[in-house]
Motif scaffolding. Structure first.
Motif, mmCIF file in Angstrom:
data_model
loop_
_atom_site.group_PDB
_atom_site.id
_atom_site.type_symbol
_atom_site.label_atom_id
_atom_site.label_comp_id
_atom_site.label_asym_id
_atom_site.label_seq_id
_atom_site.Cartn_x
_atom_site.Cartn_y
_atom_site.Cartn_z
ATOM 1 N N LYS A 129 -47.230 -43.640 108.532
ATOM 2 C CA LYS A 129 -48.460 -44.124 107.793
ATOM 3 C C LYS A 129 -49.179 -44.420 109.036
ATOM 4 O O LYS A 129 -50.379 -44.700 108.430
ATOM 5 C CB LYS A 129 -47.520 -45.508 107.162
ATOM 6 N N ASP A 130 -49.301 -44.984 109.987
ATOM 7 C CA ASP A 130 -50.367 -45.800 110.551
ATOM 8 C C ASP A 130 -50.851 -44.466 112.029
ATOM 9 O O ASP A 130 -49.854 -43.328 112.093
ATOM 10 C CB ASP A 130 -49.525 -46.529 111.672
ATOM 11 N N LEU A 131 -51.710 -44.034 111.397
ATOM 12 C CA LEU A 131 -52.616 -43.040 111.821
ATOM 13 C C LEU A 131 -53.589 -43.936 113.185
ATOM 14 O O LEU A 131 -54.190 -44.518 113.260
ATOM 15 C CB LEU A 131 -53.282 -42.421 111.655
ATOM 16 N N VAL A 132 -54.180 -42.517 114.023
ATOM 17 C CA VAL A 132 -55.679 -42.997 115.280
ATOM 18 C C VAL A 132 -56.289 -41.612 115.183
ATOM 19 O O VAL A 132 -55.569 -40.512 115.090
ATOM 20 C CB VAL A 132 -54.951 -43.135 116.203
ATOM 21 N N PHE A 133 -58.081 -41.536 114.526
ATOM 22 C CA PHE A 133 -58.105 -40.989 114.700
ATOM 23 C C PHE A 133 -59.083 -41.520 115.857
ATOM 24 O O PHE A 133 -59.789 -41.992 116.687
ATOM 25 C CB PHE A 133 -59.385 -41.319 113.882
ATOM 26 N N LEU A 134 -59.309 -39.959 116.706
ATOM 27 C CA LEU A 134 -59.565 -40.210 118.531
ATOM 28 C C LEU A 134 -60.993 -39.170 118.682
ATOM 29 O O LEU A 134 -60.336 -37.759 118.382
ATOM 30 C CB LEU A 134 -58.428 -39.494 119.663
ATOM 31 N N GLY A 135 -62.227 -39.527 118.651
ATOM 32 C CA GLY A 135 -63.266 -38.652 118.943
ATOM 33 C C GLY A 135 -63.753 -38.410 120.288
ATOM 34 O O GLY A 135 -62.990 -39.029 121.621
ATOM 35 N N LEU A 136 -63.193 -36.880 120.218
ATOM 36 C CA LEU A 136 -63.508 -36.709 121.849
ATOM 37 C C LEU A 136 -64.615 -35.380 121.772
ATOM 38 O O LEU A 136 -64.462 -34.321 122.882
ATOM 39 C CB LEU A 136 -62.118 -35.447 121.936
ATOM 40 N N VAL A 137 -65.914 -36.046 121.595
ATOM 41 C CA VAL A 137 -67.599 -35.597 121.954
ATOM 42 C C VAL A 137 -67.887 -34.050 120.733
ATOM 43 O O VAL A 137 -67.910 -34.170 119.460
ATOM 44 C CB VAL A 137 -67.464 -34.730 122.666
ATOM 45 N N ASP A 138 -66.585 -33.102 120.065
ATOM 46 C CA ASP A 138 -66.914 -31.724 119.551
ATOM 47 C C ASP A 138 -66.090 -31.971 118.506
ATOM 48 O O ASP A 138 -65.992 -31.035 117.897
ATOM 49 C CB ASP A 138 -66.852 -30.946 120.754
#
Length: 142
Positions: A101-110
């Motif tokens: 249910k619980d997620l993390v979106f992790l931005g890594l530039v590209d």
């Protein structure tokens, strides 16, 4: 730029709201695929096109390259976020990444990685322990 860490909730129908900042940068039909370490990636079409050309156009077609093609390219889905920036994560990908249910979106530039929150929290704790050494080595190398 795709940076930052954002929490999200996956619905029972595997629908999730992608952070607005990411949606604006990823374009109309971002690509969702399996990635390394049991996470998913969400990327813009130009990134996907370049990655595909690099893999498919490689002169080195040994077993390892073919397996990478199958793993990454074979798992890809073009997504179409709705008006609220939500996408549906296909069952194959949700199962691969063991999404809950619980997620993390992790931005890594590209690219944006998508992790189950409990997995990312544990990984983050481990990274906090070893990151200082990596940063010190990077600074020394400059």
């Amino acid at each position: 730029m795709l940076i930052g860490s954002y929490s999200a909730v996956l619905s029972d129908s595997r629908r999730v709201a992608v952070p607005k900042k990411f949606i604006l940068e990823l374009g109309e039909k971002p690509v969702l695929a399996m990635w390394y370490e049991d996470c998913l990636i969400l990327v813009e079409n130009s990134f996907w096109s370049n990655l595909s050309k690099e893999l498919v156009g490689s002169r080195n077609k040994d077993f390892g390259v073919r397996e990478i093609e199958r793993f990454i390219l074979g798992s890809a889905y073009e997504t179409e976020p709705d008006e609220q920036g939500r996408i549906i994560i296909p069952e194959l990908l949700a199962s691969y990444a063991k999404l809950e249910k619980d997620l993390v979106f992790l931005g890594l530039v590209d690219r944006v990685e998508i992790w189950p929150k409990n997995v990312w929290d544990e990984k983050s704790k481990n990274l906090q322990k070893i990151t200082k050494e990596y940063i010190d080595n990077l600074i020394k190398a400059q």
